[in-house]
Design an enzyme around this catalytic site. Structure first.
Site, PDB file in Angstrom:
ATOM      1  N   HIS A   1       5.967  -2.132   2.356  1.00 58.31           N
ATOM      2  CA  HIS A   1       6.906  -2.273   3.479  1.00 58.31           C
ATOM      3  C   HIS A   1       7.929  -1.147   3.362  1.00 58.31           C
ATOM      4  CE1 HIS A   1       9.079  -4.081   6.669  1.00 58.31           C
ATOM      5  NE2 HIS A   1       9.542  -5.175   6.108  1.00 58.31           N
TER       6      HIS A   1
ATOM      7  N   HIS B   1      -0.651   1.390   9.865  1.00 57.90           N
ATOM      8  CA  HIS B   1       0.325   0.377  10.232  1.00 57.90           C
ATOM      9  C   HIS B   1      -0.409  -0.832  10.768  1.00 57.90           C
ATOM     10  CE1 HIS B   1       3.903  -1.443  11.979  1.00 57.90           C
ATOM     11  NE2 HIS B   1       4.586  -0.644  11.197  1.00 57.90           N
TER      12      HIS B   1
ATOM     13  N   ASP C   1       7.600   6.039   7.621  1.00 56.53           N
ATOM     14  CA  ASP C   1       7.946   6.429   6.260  1.00 56.53           C
ATOM     15  C   ASP C   1       7.387   7.784   5.840  1.00 56.53           C
ATOM     16  OD1 ASP C   1       9.496   4.252   5.489  1.00 56.53           O
ATOM     17  OD2 ASP C   1       7.718   3.005   5.281  1.00 56.53           O
TER      18      ASP C   1
HETATM   19  N1  CMC Z   1      -4.653   5.022   3.279  1.00 59.34           N
HETATM   20  C1  CMC Z   1      -5.997   4.860   3.222  1.00 59.34           C
HETATM   21  N2  CMC Z   1      -6.659   3.871   3.836  1.00 59.34           N
HETATM   22  C2  CMC Z   1      -5.924   2.999   4.532  1.00 59.34           C
HETATM   23  C3  CMC Z   1      -4.514   3.104   4.643  1.00 59.34           C
HETATM   24  C4  CMC Z   1      -3.887   4.167   3.969  1.00 59.34           C
HETATM   25  N3  CMC Z   1      -2.569   4.336   4.035  1.00 59.34           N
HETATM   26  N4  CMC Z   1      -4.050   2.096   5.385  1.00 59.34           N
HETATM   27  C5  CMC Z   1      -5.115   1.382   5.744  1.00 59.34           C
HETATM   28  N5  CMC Z   1      -6.244   1.931   5.236  1.00 59.34           N
HETATM   29  C6  CMC Z   1      -7.622   1.467   5.440  1.00 59.34           C
HETATM   30  C7  CMC Z   1      -7.925   0.235   4.594  1.00 59.34           C
HETATM   31  O1  CMC Z   1      -8.456   0.603   3.344  1.00 59.34           O
HETATM   32  C8  CMC Z   1      -8.906  -0.468   5.467  1.00 59.34           C
HETATM   33  O2  CMC Z   1     -10.142   0.190   5.350  1.00 59.34           O
HETATM   34  P1  CMC Z   1     -11.520  -0.672   5.308  1.00 59.34           P
HETATM   35  O3  CMC Z   1     -11.608  -1.273   6.677  1.00 59.34           O
HETATM   36  O4  CMC Z   1     -12.557   0.330   4.997  1.00 59.34           O
HETATM   37  O5  CMC Z   1     -11.325  -1.697   4.228  1.00 59.34           O
HETATM   38  C9  CMC Z   1      -8.417  -0.215   6.871  1.00 59.34           C
HETATM   39  O6  CMC Z   1      -7.725   1.046   6.798  1.00 59.34           O
HETATM   40  C10 CMC Z   1      -7.473  -1.285   7.406  1.00 59.34           C
HETATM   41  O7  CMC Z   1      -6.395  -1.415   6.484  1.00 59.34           O
HETATM   42  P2  CMC Z   1      -5.663  -2.744   6.113  1.00 59.34           P
HETATM   43  O8  CMC Z   1      -5.106  -2.629   4.736  1.00 59.34           O
HETATM   44  O9  CMC Z   1      -6.549  -3.900   6.422  1.00 59.34           O
HETATM   45  O10 CMC Z   1      -4.489  -2.732   7.188  1.00 59.34           O
HETATM   46  P3  CMC Z   1      -3.187  -3.605   7.149  1.00 59.34           P
HETATM   47  O11 CMC Z   1      -2.777  -3.779   8.556  1.00 59.34           O
HETATM   48  O12 CMC Z   1      -3.355  -4.829   6.321  1.00 59.34           O
HETATM   49  O13 CMC Z   1      -2.159  -2.663   6.363  1.00 59.34           O
HETATM   50  C11 CMC Z   1      -0.437  -1.165   5.848  1.00 59.34           C
HETATM   51  C12 CMC Z   1      -1.120  -1.975   6.944  1.00 59.34           C
HETATM   52  C13 CMC Z   1       0.818  -0.487   6.416  1.00 59.34           C
HETATM   53  C14 CMC Z   1       0.010  -2.104   4.713  1.00 59.34           C
HETATM   54  C15 CMC Z   1      -1.436  -0.117   5.306  1.00 59.34           C
HETATM   55  O14 CMC Z   1      -1.821   0.753   6.348  1.00 59.34           O
HETATM   56  C16 CMC Z   1      -0.880   0.647   4.132  1.00 59.34           C
HETATM   57  O15 CMC Z   1      -0.975   0.200   2.986  1.00 59.34           O
HETATM   58  N6  CMC Z   1      -0.279   1.863   4.368  1.00 59.34           N
HETATM   59  C17 CMC Z   1       0.345   2.602   3.305  1.00 59.34           C
HETATM   60  C18 CMC Z   1       1.715   2.030   3.007  1.00 59.34           C
HETATM   61  C19 CMC Z   1       2.712   2.381   4.078  1.00 59.34           C
HETATM   62  O16 CMC Z   1       2.817   3.523   4.515  1.00 59.34           O
HETATM   63  N7  CMC Z   1       3.515   1.380   4.475  1.00 59.34           N
HETATM   64  C20 CMC Z   1       4.601   1.574   5.450  1.00 59.34           C
HETATM   65  C21 CMC Z   1       4.369   0.779   6.703  1.00 59.34           C
HETATM   66  S1  CMC Z   1       5.468   1.285   8.014  1.00 59.34           S
HETATM   67  C22 CMC Z   1       7.022   0.775   7.484  1.00 59.34           C
HETATM   68  C23 CMC Z   1       7.224  -0.668   7.579  1.00 59.34           C
HETATM   69  O17 CMC Z   1       7.185  -1.200   8.707  1.00 59.34           O
HETATM   70  O18 CMC Z   1       7.460  -1.292   6.560  1.00 59.34           O
END
Ligand code: CMC
Length: 430
Positions: A267, A306, A363
């Protein structure tokens, strides 16, 4: 066309008609669907609430596919360009823009509540020299509930307003003191002659000078960053504030839980992780092998992706421009910015990221700006928390007034054992 959903339960052959309102069915309506009279009703399984609306809200609108973000109906781009953080805070809390008189009263109230009780200072001084400022912020916001016990009377609108003013006013003081603590420097008291953001800069950076004179361009950049972070509808920390607030606890305790949620690397902590990642990559030549590692699932490209945005995060666009402006003012050229830009370019052309609709989020560039403003990485999330405070409070205020809300209490699917016979330790270990 009827606004309803017909569900046929193939276990029993029974059919049910569930009303559809605002594109949702009521999860509680599923409860009537039973395999037999003795079994519990059907429930929805939704870890992480990926497709569950937990409230009705008129605070923030996001269209993740189109990359749109609006506070109370106003596009973020217009607010970032023409408004200021205190006006945006007023807008979020009150639902509409202030008149001149309302704004002046709001600014006056916030300014004159920036001081905290001296015991808060002693409390904060008790932390270890290397305490993470987010831990200090979380604890000290929570501690404010003990200084304002009347804040527990959450049914009183005027009382709620008082705590809202106090919290927006005091967060920069607590955040700045957490920063000074880590540096072993004396805490700086608020300066009521300065604007909200200028005063924050003064509490962070003032040394022996009689009066701190902040660079207006830096104050403006920080103010814009606060605006961009001010709310983001039902994100992890807003959900934490609402969930804890649903127990009818005081708002300081509810917001402390929001600070805790924001601390996590997925987050608010992501900007800190972005900088570490960029440093680890070290040079643009190493980007392809880093991207391979991400695609192989060995690591994540921090600052990308996201839960809601499946397009370029509109805040990231504004921040990317602000990063260039800040570097112009500070005269600092950060090689990490080149790595970030190149990384973004490569990722946006790569099938892995295209297929998963992964774009830069807020971020990705914010950490670079904070670093140029001389903040250590541990402070980045504190800045996010200060900006997010009006949003948390607007969400909390809405929750308190929402007659449909109940104490948050999700269901579970129990996967453990049942009815085991307990054998006392003396017999088990014999
Ligand atoms: N790098 C590589 N792969 C990714 C990333 C990433 N940053 N984010 C998602 N994926 C892939 C993930 O591995 C999955 O692939 P597969 O379908 O092959 O398993 C697919 O994309 C969907 O990802 P998810 O984890 O199911 O998506 P989510 O909605 O649960 O997660 C997230 C959202 C923000 C936690 C995630 O994108 C992430 O970990 N990003 C990096 C951390 C980050 O930048 N966070 C800040 C968010 S914005 C500020 C805020 O609002 O807090």
């Amino acid at each position: 066309m009827t606004d309803s959903l017909t569900v046929r339960d193939n276990r029993t052959g029974a059919e049910y008609e569930l009303p559809i309102t605002d594109g949702t069915i009521r999860a509680a309506d599923l409860g009537q669907i039973k395999a037999d009279d003795d079994s519990p009703g059907l429930a929805a399984y939704d870890p992480g609430f990926v497709n569950t609306a937990s409230c009705r809200s008129a605070v923030t609108y996001i269209d993740g596919e189109a990359g749109i973000l609006e506070y109370r109906g106003y596009p973020i781009e217009q607010l970032a360009e023409h408004s200021n953080f205190l006006e945006v805070a007023y807008l979020l809390i009150h639902g509409e823009l202030p008149t001149q008189e309302q704004y002046q009263a709001w600014e006056h109230d916030i300014t004159y509540h920036t001081f905290v009780h001296e015991n808060v200072k002693s409390f904060m001084q008790g932390f270890r020299y290397d305490a993470h400022p987010m831990g200090m912020l979380m604890a000290s916001v929570g501690a404010l509930s003990t200084f304002y016990p009347e804040s527990r009377t959450i049914s009183d609108a005027e009382n709620r307003r008082m705590q809202i003013v106090r919290m927006i006013a005091k967060m920069p003081t607590l955040g700045a003191w957490s920063f000074r603590h880590a540096q072993g420097k004396p805490y700086v008291y608020p300066d009521n002659d300065l604007s909200y953001t200028e005063n924050f800069l003064s509490m962070l950076f003032k040394m022996s000078e009689y009066k701190y004179e902040p660079d207006p361009r830096i104050a403006k950049a920080l103010d814009t960053l606060f605006i961009l972070h001010a709310d983001h509808e039902q994100n992890c920390s807003a959900n934490a504030v609402r969930s804890v607030g649903s127990s009818q606890v005081d708002p300081y305790s509810a917001v402390a839980s929001g600070v805790g949620a924001l601390f996590g690397p997925l987050h608010g902590g992501a900007n800190e992780s972005v900088l570490r990642m960029l440093r680890r990559i070290g040079s643009t030549e190493n980007i392809p092998s880093f991207i391979e590692g991400v695609k192989n699932g060995n690591e994540r490209l921090m600052g990308f992706g996201h839960r809601v945005y499946k397009n370029y995060d509109p805040r990231a666009k504004i921040i990317k421009k602000a990063a260039d402006d800040v570097f112009e003012v500070t005269g600092v050229t950060n090689p990490l910015l080149d790595i970030a830009k190149e990384l973004e370019k490569i990722a946006l052309e790569d099938e892995y990221f295209i297929q998963r609709k992964l774009y830069p989020n807020v971020d990705f560039y914010s950490g670079l700006i904070y670093e140029a403003l001389q903040f250590p990485p541990e402070m980045f999330t504190v800045l996010f928390a200060i900006g997010r405070t009006p949003g948390w409070l607007a969400q909390w205020e809405e929750l308190v007034q929402d007659k449909e809300q109940k104490i948050a209490r999700p269901k579970q699917i129990y996967t453990g054992d049942r009815g085991l016979e307990f054998v006392p330790a003396s017999k088990r270990w014999a």
